[in-house]
Scaffold this motif. Sequence first.
Motif, PDB file in Angstrom:
ATOM      1  N   GLY A  20       0.874  -1.158   0.000  1.00  0.00           N
ATOM      2  CA  GLY A  20       0.000   0.000   0.000  1.00  0.00           C
ATOM      3  C   GLY A  20       0.910   1.206   0.000  1.00  0.00           C
ATOM      4  N   ILE A  21       0.365   2.375  -0.357  1.00  0.00           N
ATOM      5  CA  ILE A  21       1.204   3.572  -0.354  1.00  0.00           C
ATOM      6  C   ILE A  21       0.479   4.752   0.285  1.00  0.00           C
ATOM      7  N   ILE A  22       1.280   5.588   0.896  1.00  0.00           N
ATOM      8  CA  ILE A  22       0.831   6.872   1.430  1.00  0.00           C
ATOM      9  C   ILE A  22       1.591   7.938   0.651  1.00  0.00           C
ATOM     10  N   ILE A  23       0.863   8.914   0.103  1.00  0.00           N
ATOM     11  CA  ILE A  23       1.545  10.013  -0.575  1.00  0.00           C
ATOM     12  C   ILE A  23       1.320  11.308   0.183  1.00  0.00           C
ATOM     13  N   ASN A  24       2.322  12.168   0.150  1.00  0.00           N
ATOM     14  CA  ASN A  24       2.275  13.514   0.732  1.00  0.00           C
ATOM     15  C   ASN A  24       2.915  14.461  -0.275  1.00  0.00           C
ATOM     16  N   PHE A  25       2.249  15.587  -0.524  1.00  0.00           N
ATOM     17  CA  PHE A  25       2.823  16.590  -1.426  1.00  0.00           C
ATOM     18  C   PHE A  25       2.140  17.925  -1.186  1.00  0.00           C
ATOM     19  N   ASN A  35      -2.502  14.677   1.160  1.00  0.00           N
ATOM     20  CA  ASN A  35      -2.043  13.319   1.455  1.00  0.00           C
ATOM     21  C   ASN A  35      -3.207  12.355   1.291  1.00  0.00           C
ATOM     22  N   ALA A  36      -2.872  11.112   1.001  1.00  0.00           N
ATOM     23  CA  ALA A  36      -3.881  10.066   0.824  1.00  0.00           C
ATOM     24  C   ALA A  36      -3.178   8.715   0.846  1.00  0.00           C
ATOM     25  N   THR A  37      -3.972   7.656   1.017  1.00  0.00           N
ATOM     26  CA  THR A  37      -3.410   6.299   1.031  1.00  0.00           C
ATOM     27  C   THR A  37      -4.361   5.320   0.361  1.00  0.00           C
ATOM     28  N   PHE A  38      -3.793   4.280  -0.203  1.00  0.00           N
ATOM     29  CA  PHE A  38      -4.531   3.105  -0.661  1.00  0.00           C
ATOM     30  C   PHE A  38      -3.895   1.894   0.011  1.00  0.00           C
ATOM     31  N   LEU A  39      -4.724   0.989   0.487  1.00  0.00           N
ATOM     32  CA  LEU A  39      -4.252  -0.272   1.064  1.00  0.00           C
ATOM     33  C   LEU A  39      -3.616  -1.143  -0.015  1.00  0.00           C
ATOM     34  N   PRO A  40      -2.806  -2.126   0.357  1.00  0.00           N
ATOM     35  CA  PRO A  40      -2.106  -2.963  -0.614  1.00  0.00           C
ATOM     36  C   PRO A  40      -3.018  -3.676  -1.614  1.00  0.00           C
ATOM     37  N   TRP A  48      -5.341  -1.693 -11.651  1.00  0.00           N
ATOM     38  CA  TRP A  48      -4.699  -0.445 -12.026  1.00  0.00           C
ATOM     39  C   TRP A  48      -3.208  -0.657 -12.197  1.00  0.00           C
ATOM     40  N   THR A  49      -2.605   0.157 -13.050  1.00  0.00           N
ATOM     41  CA  THR A  49      -1.143   0.236 -13.142  1.00  0.00           C
ATOM     42  C   THR A  49      -0.644   1.118 -11.989  1.00  0.00           C
ATOM     43  N   LYS A  50       0.660   1.166 -11.813  1.00  0.00           N
ATOM     44  CA  LYS A  50       1.222   2.069 -10.799  1.00  0.00           C
ATOM     45  C   LYS A  50       0.866   3.515 -11.121  1.00  0.00           C
ATOM     46  N   GLU A  51       0.958   3.868 -12.415  1.00  0.00           N
ATOM     47  CA  GLU A  51       0.661   5.242 -12.832  1.00  0.00           C
ATOM     48  C   GLU A  51      -0.792   5.605 -12.533  1.00  0.00           C
ATOM     49  N   GLN A  52      -1.719   4.708 -12.851  1.00  0.00           N
ATOM     50  CA  GLN A  52      -3.135   4.960 -12.565  1.00  0.00           C
ATOM     51  C   GLN A  52      -3.371   5.071 -11.062  1.00  0.00           C
ATOM     52  N   THR A  53      -2.742   4.199 -10.307  1.00  0.00           N
ATOM     53  CA  THR A  53      -2.914   4.199  -8.854  1.00  0.00           C
ATOM     54  C   THR A  53      -2.465   5.525  -8.258  1.00  0.00           C
ATOM     55  N   VAL A  54      -1.303   6.005  -8.663  1.00  0.00           N
ATOM     56  CA  VAL A  54      -0.803   7.275  -8.137  1.00  0.00           C
ATOM     57  C   VAL A  54      -1.718   8.420  -8.568  1.00  0.00           C
ATOM     58  N   GLU A  55      -2.180   8.404  -9.813  1.00  0.00           N
ATOM     59  CA  GLU A  55      -3.091   9.461 -10.280  1.00  0.00           C
ATOM     60  C   GLU A  55      -4.383   9.467  -9.463  1.00  0.00           C
ATOM     61  N   PHE A  56      -4.973   8.300  -9.247  1.00  0.00           N
ATOM     62  CA  PHE A  56      -6.200   8.222  -8.441  1.00  0.00           C
ATOM     63  C   PHE A  56      -5.933   8.668  -7.002  1.00  0.00           C
ATOM     64  N   LEU A  57      -4.774   8.349  -6.491  1.00  0.00           N
ATOM     65  CA  LEU A  57      -4.419   8.741  -5.127  1.00  0.00           C
ATOM     66  C   LEU A  57      -4.237  10.261  -5.015  1.00  0.00           C
ATOM     67  N   ARG A  59      -5.815  12.423  -6.821  1.00  0.00           N
ATOM     68  CA  ARG A  59      -7.181  12.949  -6.849  1.00  0.00           C
ATOM     69  C   ARG A  59      -7.893  12.691  -5.523  1.00  0.00           C
ATOM     70  N   LYS A  60      -7.673  11.528  -4.936  1.00  0.00           N
ATOM     71  CA  LYS A  60      -8.276  11.213  -3.639  1.00  0.00           C
ATOM     72  C   LYS A  60      -7.834  12.218  -2.581  1.00  0.00           C
ATOM     73  N   SER A  61      -6.631  12.742  -2.709  1.00  0.00           N
ATOM     74  CA  SER A  61      -6.104  13.700  -1.738  1.00  0.00           C
ATOM     75  C   SER A  61      -6.819  15.049  -1.801  1.00  0.00           C
ATOM     76  N   GLY A  62      -7.615  15.249  -2.845  1.00  0.00           N
ATOM     77  CA  GLY A  62      -8.322  16.515  -2.998  1.00  0.00           C
ATOM     78  C   GLY A  62      -7.657  17.479  -3.962  1.00  0.00           C
ATOM     79  N   TYR A  63      -6.557  17.073  -4.559  1.00  0.00           N
ATOM     80  CA  TYR A  63      -5.854  17.927  -5.518  1.00  0.00           C
ATOM     81  C   TYR A  63      -6.555  17.865  -6.869  1.00  0.00           C
ATOM     82  N   ASN A  64      -6.884  19.034  -7.420  1.00  0.00           N
ATOM     83  CA  ASN A  64      -7.597  19.090  -8.700  1.00  0.00           C
ATOM     84  C   ASN A  64      -6.781  19.708  -9.820  1.00  0.00           C
ATOM     85  N   GLY A  65      -5.526  20.022  -9.547  1.00  0.00           N
ATOM     86  CA  GLY A  65      -4.677  20.652 -10.554  1.00  0.00           C
ATOM     87  C   GLY A  65      -4.122  19.639 -11.540  1.00  0.00           C
TER      88      GLY A  65
END
Length: 91
Positions: A20-25, A35-40, A48-57, A59-65
């Motif tokens: 699973g991953i936690i992102i912060n930016f 910040n946001a997380t997805f379980l493993p 999803w691919t890694k790229e899709q997963t990070v993109e969805f994450l 967006r899940k964080s609330g970033y719309n840019g």
Amino acid sequence: LLVNYEKCDHCFDWQIGIHGIIINFYCPSTRNSHNATFLPEVAEQQEWTKEQTVEFLVRKSGYNGQITEALLSAIECTRYQSSKKRMVYDE
């Protein structure tokens, strides 16, 4: 249980179905923290691919840019694993 937290070298430094991953930016224009997380299990179950997963994450964080290479390289990422245990109650 969530275990084995490790700092990633970059936001794609993890394995689908294992981590699973936690992102912060920070938003480049407002400097607001995101910040946001997805379980493993999430990326694998959604196929999803890694790229899709990070993109969805992102967006899940609330970033719309716009999701740019600069934004992706600025993401701090932590990977982790789940450890499942089972208990049985005998009558």
